[in-house]
Motif scaffolding. Sequence first.
Motif, PDB file in Angstrom:
ATOM      1  N   ASP A  67      36.305  40.230  43.622  1.00 42.12           N
ATOM      2  CA  ASP A  67      35.592  39.408  42.654  1.00 42.12           C
ATOM      3  C   ASP A  67      36.397  39.365  41.355  1.00 42.12           C
ATOM      4  N   PRO A  68      35.965  38.610  40.358  1.00 39.13           N
ATOM      5  CA  PRO A  68      36.724  38.511  39.112  1.00 39.13           C
ATOM      6  C   PRO A  68      36.937  39.849  38.400  1.00 39.13           C
ATOM      7  N   TRP A  97      42.520  37.838  37.481  1.00 37.95           N
ATOM      8  CA  TRP A  97      41.681  37.943  36.289  1.00 37.95           C
ATOM      9  C   TRP A  97      41.909  39.237  35.521  1.00 37.95           C
ATOM     10  N   THR A  98      42.323  40.308  36.206  1.00 31.85           N
ATOM     11  CA  THR A  98      42.486  41.595  35.529  1.00 31.85           C
ATOM     12  C   THR A  98      43.872  41.770  34.930  1.00 31.85           C
TER      13      THR A  98
END
Length: 75
Positions: free
Chosen positions: A40-41, A47-48
Amino acid sequence: MKANIHPEYHEINIIMTDGTAYTTRSCYGKAGDTLRLDIDPKSHPAWTGQHRVMDTGGQVAKFNKRFASIGARTK
């Protein structure tokens, strides 16, 4: 809009990798089903910003072995 051509749109539960859950509407499964996310995000490198190499079944080693000679010149 034509009748009887669209999938059923209902509420499902989403559980993220860290255990947090929320309810959303989707065509997935049946009403009340639960979808557990593997990525997931909060955990995906896009995203990380943290890049990890996940070598599943030696795929990276297999790739390196197969293409090691490309670009190497011998005289």
